[in-house]
Design an enzyme around this catalytic site. Structure first.
Site, PDB file in Angstrom:
ATOM      1  N   ALA A 139     -25.540  -6.213  20.718  1.00 20.35           N
ATOM      2  CA  ALA A 139     -26.687  -6.844  20.168  1.00 20.35           C
ATOM      3  C   ALA A 139     -25.908  -6.975  18.157  1.00 20.35           C
ATOM      4  O   ALA A 139     -26.114  -5.853  16.896  1.00 20.35           O
ATOM      5  CB  ALA A 139     -27.749  -7.352  19.820  1.00 20.35           C
ATOM      6  N   TYR A 234     -33.346 -20.792  21.402  1.00 21.99           N
ATOM      7  CA  TYR A 234     -32.488 -19.744  22.087  1.00 21.99           C
ATOM      8  C   TYR A 234     -32.327 -20.371  22.724  1.00 21.99           C
ATOM      9  O   TYR A 234     -30.672 -20.145  22.614  1.00 21.99           O
ATOM     10  CB  TYR A 234     -33.254 -18.760  22.601  1.00 21.99           C
ATOM     11  CG  TYR A 234     -33.359 -17.960  22.930  1.00 21.99           C
ATOM     12  CD1 TYR A 234     -33.087 -17.040  21.803  1.00 21.99           C
ATOM     13  CD2 TYR A 234     -32.849 -16.862  24.166  1.00 21.99           C
ATOM     14  CE1 TYR A 234     -31.903 -15.875  21.967  1.00 21.99           C
ATOM     15  CE2 TYR A 234     -31.988 -15.502  23.881  1.00 21.99           C
ATOM     16  CZ  TYR A 234     -31.341 -15.396  23.329  1.00 21.99           C
ATOM     17  OH  TYR A 234     -30.519 -14.186  23.891  1.00 21.99           O
TER      18      TYR A 234
HETATM   19  P1  NAD Z   1     -30.666  -3.977  20.164  1.00 16.68           P
HETATM   20  O1  NAD Z   1     -30.958  -4.464  17.810  1.00 16.68           O
HETATM   21  O2  NAD Z   1     -32.113  -2.899  19.574  1.00 16.68           O
HETATM   22  O3  NAD Z   1     -28.899  -3.184  20.053  1.00 16.68           O
HETATM   23  C1  NAD Z   1     -27.701  -3.626  19.410  1.00 16.68           C
HETATM   24  C2  NAD Z   1     -27.066  -2.626  19.593  1.00 16.68           C
HETATM   25  O4  NAD Z   1     -25.738  -2.516  19.956  1.00 16.68           O
HETATM   26  C3  NAD Z   1     -27.380  -0.874  19.102  1.00 16.68           C
HETATM   27  O5  NAD Z   1     -26.406   0.260  19.294  1.00 16.68           O
HETATM   28  C4  NAD Z   1     -25.993  -1.254  17.385  1.00 16.68           C
HETATM   29  O6  NAD Z   1     -25.787   0.192  16.903  1.00 16.68           O
HETATM   30  C5  NAD Z   1     -24.702  -1.845  18.545  1.00 16.68           C
HETATM   31  N1  NAD Z   1     -24.008  -2.526  17.224  1.00 16.68           N
HETATM   32  C6  NAD Z   1     -24.430  -3.528  16.820  1.00 16.68           C
HETATM   33  N2  NAD Z   1     -22.658  -4.849  16.304  1.00 16.68           N
HETATM   34  C7  NAD Z   1     -22.007  -3.343  17.327  1.00 16.68           C
HETATM   35  C8  NAD Z   1     -20.839  -3.131  16.253  1.00 16.68           C
HETATM   36  N3  NAD Z   1     -19.768  -3.361  15.664  1.00 16.68           N
HETATM   37  N4  NAD Z   1     -20.349  -1.781  17.225  1.00 16.68           N
HETATM   38  C9  NAD Z   1     -20.981  -0.969  18.415  1.00 16.68           C
HETATM   39  N5  NAD Z   1     -22.139  -0.921  18.099  1.00 16.68           N
HETATM   40  C10 NAD Z   1     -23.314  -2.202  18.169  1.00 16.68           C
HETATM   41  O7  NAD Z   1     -30.610  -5.235  20.732  1.00 16.68           O
HETATM   42  P2  NAD Z   1     -31.024  -5.460  22.073  1.00 16.68           P
HETATM   43  O8  NAD Z   1     -32.500  -6.256  22.061  1.00 16.68           O
HETATM   44  O9  NAD Z   1     -31.853  -4.172  23.035  1.00 16.68           O
HETATM   45  O10 NAD Z   1     -30.068  -6.092  22.616  1.00 16.68           O
HETATM   46  C11 NAD Z   1     -29.006  -5.949  23.717  1.00 16.68           C
HETATM   47  C12 NAD Z   1     -29.348  -7.158  24.362  1.00 16.68           C
HETATM   48  O11 NAD Z   1     -29.454  -7.044  25.070  1.00 16.68           O
HETATM   49  C13 NAD Z   1     -27.981  -7.902  23.834  1.00 16.68           C
HETATM   50  O12 NAD Z   1     -27.173  -9.698  24.318  1.00 16.68           O
HETATM   51  C14 NAD Z   1     -29.745  -9.324  23.588  1.00 16.68           C
HETATM   52  O13 NAD Z   1     -29.085 -10.456  23.362  1.00 16.68           O
HETATM   53  C15 NAD Z   1     -30.094  -9.038  25.270  1.00 16.68           C
HETATM   54  N6  NAD Z   1     -31.310  -9.160  25.554  1.00 16.68           N
HETATM   55  C16 NAD Z   1     -32.601  -8.261  24.736  1.00 16.68           C
HETATM   56  C17 NAD Z   1     -33.756  -9.119  24.639  1.00 16.68           C
HETATM   57  C18 NAD Z   1     -34.779  -8.954  24.072  1.00 16.68           C
HETATM   58  O14 NAD Z   1     -35.516  -9.377  23.505  1.00 16.68           O
HETATM   59  N7  NAD Z   1     -34.776  -7.964  22.872  1.00 16.68           N
HETATM   60  C19 NAD Z   1     -34.523  -9.921  25.641  1.00 16.68           C
HETATM   61  C20 NAD Z   1     -32.789  -9.937  27.102  1.00 16.68           C
HETATM   62  C21 NAD Z   1     -32.176 -10.109  26.313  1.00 16.68           C
END
Ligand code: NAD
Length: 396
Positions: A139, A234
């Protein structure tokens, strides 16, 4: 040094190494208490340091005894600046994994780049031979395209018309109206380039061309749908367009990997407090109301519970992986239950600054936000001297 939280808007610019380590250990303990999973052997997690990616890595390593490679973009401590939370989380994960039977390796850098893909492939070839599960959980607010060098920025905006709804400043508890103007076509294009499926496809192609993708490999990326309240900003907004692209990529990858007995999925996960979700207007207030309802019903889950359920009951459960009529895995099933949503909607109508702590779990939200950075964690003495310089074992 004494490490205290320093916030700027929805970002905390400091992180506490001991608090992050404790949060990671809590997740490891949860997984170890659950029945073991007969699952993947060698797992690559792209976006592995926080949120859903970190939880996926913990379930793979400590629930399925798999070897893991984690790729993430985090910063080590420098001078008076602490490392990022993902750095401390990964240091704690790697240290715990060293003491387990599974191997683990970390690569820190930009997952969107060709360089990091090549480095990861070399590591897999040398240490594991191949990977049989690839979790794509990046993300990010921006992406540099590896071929053209174009810099894309993602935005969270509605399409077509102005969006207005309640939002909360989760530090002060003030409920106000968010007004978000619609995105331009170019903003939609850029958001799809950052959060859509192109990079996921590039990873799978690169692994496949390099011969390090095991036959029968599975890949999964994460998406969100959510309630009517957030749809305009969203799911039907810029980020929703990117998620549509991610989901279409899963269908293509499923055919591609299917030729060798493999599978590709998008799992729709529950709304949770993560660094990414706290940046979205309206969503923190929705999550606070949702937490209140789900906790009262005994249905509350965090990232680790969600990912354990995804691995044990869906990806590696008995029989074929259950999916909805669009081919999506739904571990947001409890969030989207009719009774849960009906109660959230009822609360939503009444939510205001005067009653926000009573009608929603904003206090729980706020606390979890700080816990993402290792603060407000039981058992940690925040007045004690902490060493911000923490090395990640097995960093390549
Ligand atoms: P988060 O911000 O906690 O984690 C993001 C991760 O991506 C981190 O490990 C970060 O280091 C890594 N990252 C970011 N840019 C990067 C890059 N250029 N190179 C390498 N690594 C990189 O986010 P999250 O909420 O866990 O989201 C992860 C996925 O889950 C996303 O697709 C998000 O849409 C999805 N999601 C999130 C939720 C929610 O409510 N948080 C719900 C459903 C789905």
């Amino acid at each position: 040094m004494i490490i205290q939280p320093k916030t700027r808007g929805f970002i905390c610019t400091t992180a506490h190494p001991d608090g992050c380590a404790s949060q990671v250990q809590r997740q490891i303990n949860y997984v170890k208490e659950q029945p073991a999973i007969q699952g993947p052997r060698n797992v690559l997690v792209v976006g592995a340091s926080t949120g859903y990616g970190l939880a996926s890595r913990i379930v793979a390593a400590f629930g399925a005894s798999a070897n893991t490679v984690g790729v993430y973009f985090d910063k080590e401590a420098e001078g008076s600046r602490t490392a990022s939370a993902g750095w401390y989380n990964s240091a704690a994960f790697e240290a715990a994994a060293q003491d387990s039977e599974s191997k683990s390796y970390s690569i820190v850098g930009d997952a969107f780049s060709d360089e990091i893909k090549a480095k990861t492939i070399d590591l897999i070839r040398a240490e594991l031979g191949s990977v049989d599960l690839i979790v794509y959980s990046v993300a990010s607010p921006r992406r540099v395209h590896p071929k053209t060098g174009e810099v894309f920025s993602s935005v969270i905006k509605p399409l077509g018309g102005t969006y207005r709804n309640k939002t909360v400043n989760f530090h002060s508890g003030e409920v106000t109206e968010a007004v978000i103007e619609p995105a331009t076509e170019d903003e939609v294009r850029q958001t799809i380039a950052v959060m859509g499926g192109e990079d996921w496809q590039l990873w799978i192609d690169a692994l496949s061309e390099a011969g390090v993708l095991a036959d029968g490999a599975t890949t999964v990326a994460y998406s969100y749908i959510g309630p009517e309240i957030t749809h305009a900003v969203y799911r039907e907004g810029t980020i929703g367009k990117a998620k549509n692209d991610l989901e279409a990529t899963a269908l293509r990858l499923n055919e591609q990997l299917g030729a060798n007995g493999g599978r590709a999925f998008v799992s729709v996960n529950k709304a949770l407090v993560t660094q990414s979700s706290s940046a979205i207007p309206v969503v923190p207030l929705y999550i606070s109301a949702l937490y209140k309802v789900m906790k009262e019903k005994g249905l509350h889950e965090g990232c680790i519970e969600q990912m354990y359920r995804l691995f044990s009951e869906r990806l590696y459960g008995e029989g074929a992986t259950p999916v909805d009529n669009k081919g999506l895995i739904r571990v947001d099933d409890w969030e989207m239950r009719e009774d849960v949503q009906a109660e959230v909607e009822k609360l939503w109508t009444d939510l205001a600054t005067e009653n926000v702590y009573e009608l929603s779990d904003l206090e729980g939200y706020r606390r979890e936000f700080f816990q993402l950075f290792g603060f407000e964690t039981d058992g940690i003495d925040y007045e004690a001297d902490a060493n911000p310089d923490v090395a990640i074992p097995n960093l390549r």
